[in-house]
Design an enzyme around this catalytic site. Structure first.
Site, PDB file in Angstrom:
ATOM      1  N   LYS A  32       0.843  -1.198   0.000  1.00 43.24           N
ATOM      2  CA  LYS A  32       0.000   0.000   0.000  1.00 43.24           C
ATOM      3  C   LYS A  32       0.875   1.244   0.000  1.00 43.24           C
ATOM      4  O   LYS A  32       1.776   1.383   0.824  1.00 43.24           O
ATOM      5  CB  LYS A  32      -0.908   0.016   1.236  1.00 43.24           C
ATOM      6  CG  LYS A  32      -1.870   1.205   1.238  1.00 43.24           C
ATOM      7  CD  LYS A  32      -2.809   1.172   2.414  1.00 43.24           C
ATOM      8  CE  LYS A  32      -2.204   1.741   3.661  1.00 43.24           C
ATOM      9  NZ  LYS A  32      -1.871   3.178   3.581  1.00 43.24           N
ATOM     10  N   ASP A  59      -3.568   4.299  -1.660  1.00 44.13           N
ATOM     11  CA  ASP A  59      -4.432   4.766  -0.561  1.00 44.13           C
ATOM     12  C   ASP A  59      -4.343   6.284  -0.440  1.00 44.13           C
ATOM     13  O   ASP A  59      -3.645   6.810   0.417  1.00 44.13           O
ATOM     14  CB  ASP A  59      -3.960   4.064   0.723  1.00 44.13           C
ATOM     15  CG  ASP A  59      -4.657   4.561   1.983  1.00 44.13           C
ATOM     16  OD1 ASP A  59      -5.783   5.086   1.877  1.00 44.13           O
ATOM     17  OD2 ASP A  59      -4.068   4.412   3.067  1.00 44.13           O
ATOM     18  N   LYS A  61      -7.277   8.109  -0.463  1.00 41.53           N
ATOM     19  CA  LYS A  61      -8.544   8.495   0.198  1.00 41.53           C
ATOM     20  C   LYS A  61      -9.125   9.777  -0.379  1.00 41.53           C
ATOM     21  O   LYS A  61      -9.299  10.771   0.324  1.00 41.53           O
ATOM     22  CB  LYS A  61      -8.332   8.683   1.708  1.00 41.53           C
ATOM     23  CG  LYS A  61      -7.879   7.450   2.456  1.00 41.53           C
ATOM     24  CD  LYS A  61      -7.846   7.736   3.963  1.00 41.53           C
ATOM     25  CE  LYS A  61      -7.218   6.623   4.746  1.00 41.53           C
ATOM     26  NZ  LYS A  61      -5.762   6.481   4.506  1.00 41.53           N
ATOM     27  N   ASP A  64     -13.558  14.819  -2.369  1.00 42.51           N
ATOM     28  CA  ASP A  64     -13.603  16.125  -3.024  1.00 42.51           C
ATOM     29  C   ASP A  64     -14.904  16.177  -3.829  1.00 42.51           C
ATOM     30  O   ASP A  64     -15.732  15.261  -3.734  1.00 42.51           O
ATOM     31  CB  ASP A  64     -12.362  16.265  -3.936  1.00 42.51           C
ATOM     32  CG  ASP A  64     -11.890  17.710  -4.052  1.00 42.51           C
ATOM     33  OD1 ASP A  64     -12.746  18.586  -4.284  1.00 42.51           O
ATOM     34  OD2 ASP A  64     -10.680  17.951  -3.923  1.00 42.51           O
ATOM     35  N   ILE A  65     -15.064  17.202  -4.638  1.00 46.52           N
ATOM     36  CA  ILE A  65     -16.272  17.256  -5.458  1.00 46.52           C
ATOM     37  C   ILE A  65     -16.210  16.125  -6.493  1.00 46.52           C
ATOM     38  O   ILE A  65     -15.121  15.677  -6.877  1.00 46.52           O
ATOM     39  CB  ILE A  65     -16.456  18.633  -6.141  1.00 46.52           C
ATOM     40  CG1 ILE A  65     -15.275  18.952  -7.074  1.00 46.52           C
ATOM     41  CG2 ILE A  65     -16.623  19.737  -5.098  1.00 46.52           C
ATOM     42  CD1 ILE A  65     -15.517  20.168  -7.963  1.00 46.52           C
ATOM     43  N   PRO A  66     -17.382  15.629  -6.925  1.00 47.09           N
ATOM     44  CA  PRO A  66     -17.392  14.459  -7.816  1.00 47.09           C
ATOM     45  C   PRO A  66     -16.502  14.583  -9.039  1.00 47.09           C
ATOM     46  O   PRO A  66     -15.772  13.653  -9.383  1.00 47.09           O
ATOM     47  CB  PRO A  66     -18.875  14.338  -8.191  1.00 47.09           C
ATOM     48  CG  PRO A  66     -19.607  14.889  -6.992  1.00 47.09           C
ATOM     49  CD  PRO A  66     -18.749  16.026  -6.504  1.00 47.09           C
ATOM     50  N   THR A 118     -10.099   4.057  11.345  1.00 44.67           N
ATOM     51  CA  THR A 118      -9.873   3.198  12.528  1.00 44.67           C
ATOM     52  C   THR A 118      -9.192   3.958  13.675  1.00 44.67           C
ATOM     53  O   THR A 118      -9.120   3.465  14.787  1.00 44.67           O
ATOM     54  CB  THR A 118      -9.007   1.988  12.141  1.00 44.67           C
ATOM     55  OG1 THR A 118      -7.929   2.433  11.310  1.00 44.67           O
ATOM     56  CG2 THR A 118      -9.824   0.957  11.373  1.00 44.67           C
ATOM     57  N   ARG A 179      -3.276  -4.920  14.953  1.00 44.10           N
ATOM     58  CA  ARG A 179      -2.183  -4.855  15.917  1.00 44.10           C
ATOM     59  C   ARG A 179      -1.928  -6.240  16.522  1.00 44.10           C
ATOM     60  O   ARG A 179      -2.815  -6.809  17.180  1.00 44.10           O
ATOM     61  CB  ARG A 179      -2.527  -3.859  17.051  1.00 44.10           C
ATOM     62  CG  ARG A 179      -2.512  -2.397  16.616  1.00 44.10           C
ATOM     63  CD  ARG A 179      -1.101  -1.953  16.263  1.00 44.10           C
ATOM     64  NE  ARG A 179      -0.998  -0.596  15.751  1.00 44.10           N
ATOM     65  CZ  ARG A 179      -1.018  -0.266  14.453  1.00 44.10           C
ATOM     66  NH1 ARG A 179      -1.177  -1.201  13.523  1.00 44.10           N
ATOM     67  NH2 ARG A 179      -0.859   0.982  14.067  1.00 44.10           N
ATOM     68  N   GLN A 188      -4.071   4.339  16.409  1.00 44.22           N
ATOM     69  CA  GLN A 188      -5.153   3.429  15.995  1.00 44.22           C
ATOM     70  C   GLN A 188      -5.994   3.047  17.222  1.00 44.22           C
ATOM     71  O   GLN A 188      -5.459   2.628  18.243  1.00 44.22           O
ATOM     72  CB  GLN A 188      -4.577   2.169  15.336  1.00 44.22           C
ATOM     73  CG  GLN A 188      -3.871   2.428  14.004  1.00 44.22           C
ATOM     74  CD  GLN A 188      -4.819   2.706  12.838  1.00 44.22           C
ATOM     75  OE1 GLN A 188      -5.994   3.031  13.032  1.00 44.22           O
ATOM     76  NE2 GLN A 188      -4.303   2.591  11.629  1.00 44.22           N
ATOM     77  N   GLY A 208       0.905  -1.577   8.853  1.00 46.03           N
ATOM     78  CA  GLY A 208       2.049  -0.704   8.613  1.00 46.03           C
ATOM     79  C   GLY A 208       3.100  -0.809   9.685  1.00 46.03           C
ATOM     80  O   GLY A 208       3.983  -1.670   9.642  1.00 46.03           O
ATOM     81  N   ARG A 209       3.006   0.064  10.680  1.00 44.73           N
ATOM     82  CA  ARG A 209       4.074   0.203  11.673  1.00 44.73           C
ATOM     83  C   ARG A 209       4.486  -1.085  12.375  1.00 44.73           C
ATOM     84  O   ARG A 209       5.697  -1.259  12.630  1.00 44.73           O
ATOM     85  CB  ARG A 209       3.689   1.296  12.682  1.00 44.73           C
ATOM     86  CG  ARG A 209       3.812   2.692  12.093  1.00 44.73           C
ATOM     87  CD  ARG A 209       3.069   3.730  12.874  1.00 44.73           C
ATOM     88  NE  ARG A 209       1.620   3.572  12.745  1.00 44.73           N
ATOM     89  CZ  ARG A 209       0.721   4.345  13.332  1.00 44.73           C
ATOM     90  NH1 ARG A 209       1.117   5.335  14.116  1.00 44.73           N
ATOM     91  NH2 ARG A 209      -0.563   4.147  13.138  1.00 44.73           N
TER      92      ARG A 209
HETATM   93  O1  C5P Z   1       0.882   1.776  10.794  1.00 48.62           O
HETATM   94  P1  C5P Z   1      -0.528   1.288  10.682  1.00 48.62           P
HETATM   95  O2  C5P Z   1      -0.659  -0.219  10.768  1.00 48.62           O
HETATM   96  O3  C5P Z   1      -1.466   2.011  11.621  1.00 48.62           O
HETATM   97  O4  C5P Z   1      -0.926   1.688   9.195  1.00 48.62           O
HETATM   98  C1  C5P Z   1      -2.249   1.671   8.754  1.00 48.62           C
HETATM   99  C2  C5P Z   1      -2.267   2.245   7.369  1.00 48.62           C
HETATM  100  O5  C5P Z   1      -3.572   2.182   6.866  1.00 48.62           O
HETATM  101  C3  C5P Z   1      -1.837   3.702   7.287  1.00 48.62           C
HETATM  102  O6  C5P Z   1      -1.089   3.848   6.094  1.00 48.62           O
HETATM  103  C4  C5P Z   1      -3.119   4.469   7.204  1.00 48.62           C
HETATM  104  O7  C5P Z   1      -2.987   5.654   6.447  1.00 48.62           O
HETATM  105  C5  C5P Z   1      -4.029   3.480   6.499  1.00 48.62           C
HETATM  106  N1  C5P Z   1      -5.450   3.579   6.768  1.00 48.62           N
HETATM  107  C6  C5P Z   1      -5.996   3.564   8.019  1.00 48.62           C
HETATM  108  N2  C5P Z   1      -7.331   3.719   8.192  1.00 48.62           N
HETATM  109  C7  C5P Z   1      -8.140   3.801   7.161  1.00 48.62           C
HETATM  110  C8  C5P Z   1      -7.609   3.749   5.863  1.00 48.62           C
HETATM  111  C9  C5P Z   1      -6.250   3.620   5.709  1.00 48.62           C
HETATM  112  O8  C5P Z   1      -5.268   3.426   9.003  1.00 48.62           O
HETATM  113  N3  C5P Z   1      -9.443   3.875   7.336  1.00 48.62           N
END
Ligand code: C5P
Length: 232
Positions: A32, A59, A61, A64-66, A118, A179, A188, A208-209
């Site tokens: 991603k 990603d 996200k 904005d306007i359509p 989230t 997690r 999160q 991610g992290r």
């Molecule tokens: O590091 P972590 O596991 O929190 O990464 C989650 C990833 O998912 C981030 O890149 C974040 O921008 C993305 N994301 C999110 N929540 C959403 C959509 C995308 O955390 N609803």
């Protein structure tokens, strides 16, 4: 079949991103690319990941306007990515426009709509004037997304069971907020462990992290994959 785990490559430079990518394969995980990397490095590295055969989730996200979202989605499609997303809060007309921007080819990117981030808990939702629970807002936005032509939603794993009851398995549930151990010490809030998320029926786990910030990211990914495979 696309890999279940999608690694969020939240890096600010191409060298760091490629250091991870060079150690994994398209069979192992999806990738991603989000706002940090895309803003810093632009579309060329995204096309490189696609060329290497990875399922790439762009990603950004869009919200904005359509007309703007339609054109942005059309540009994203030209990068050859596997999945893109918009904020469902942009409304039905915007989601429909996103779908138009992606075109009708069978290999067009999948369109997912972010329901409620989230990172937002009840207090955060109340502070922006949302009186309903995260669960009921997710349900409402998922219904809107589905009827507007989205292929699925981005939601917390906590909401997957409810959404599967309503929409069945076809409508995709993409879940960040994953997690290991089910504990969070960062932004999160609505989280779940990898194994639990698979058990409740999440289609894709965005992580991610816990991977990228660990001492050995590939080892961390392998541990998570083992946990996930144990549930499949
Ligand atoms: O590091 P972590 O596991 O929190 O990464 C989650 C990833 O998912 C981030 O890149 C974040 O921008 C993305 N994301 C999110 N929540 C959403 C959509 C995308 O955390 N609803």
């Amino acid at each position: 079949m696309n890999p279940k785990v999608i690694v969020a490559l939240d890096y600010s430079d191409e060298e760091s991103l490629m250091a991870f990518v060079n150690r994994v394969s398209p069979e192992l995980c999806g990738l991603k690319v989000g706002k940090e990397f895309f803003t810093a490095c632009g579309p060329a590295p995204v096309e490189l990941l696609v060329k290497r055969g990875f399922s790439v989730f762009l990603d950004l996200k869009y919200h904005d306007i359509p007309n703007t979202v339609q054109r942005a989605c059309s540009a994203a499609k030209d990068l050859g990515v596997w999945m893109i997303n918009v904020h469902a809060l942009g409304g039905a007309e915007m989601i429909q426009a996103a779908k138009v921007g992606l075109g009708v080819n069978t290999d067009r990117p999948l369109l997912t709509a972010v329901t409620i981030l989230t990172s937002m808990d009840h207090a955060a939702l109340t502070s922006i004037g949302f009186e309903h629970s995260a669960t009921s807002l997710v349900e409402r936005l998922a219904r809107l997304s589905e009827s507007s032509g989205a292929d699925g939603v981005v939601c917390s794993a906590n909401e997957v069971g409810m959404l599967s009851t309503i929409f069945g398995r076809e409508f995709l549930k993409v879940t960040p907020g994953i997690r290991p151990g089910g504990v969070t010490n960062d932004d999160q809030k609505r989280i779940m462990s990898p194994s639990q998320a698979v058990r409740v029926g999440a289609d894709y786990l965005v992580i991610g992290r816990p991977i990228t910030q660990s001492e050995d990211p590939v080892r961390a990914l392998e541990v998570i994959l083992k946990e996930v495979q144990g549930e499949e």
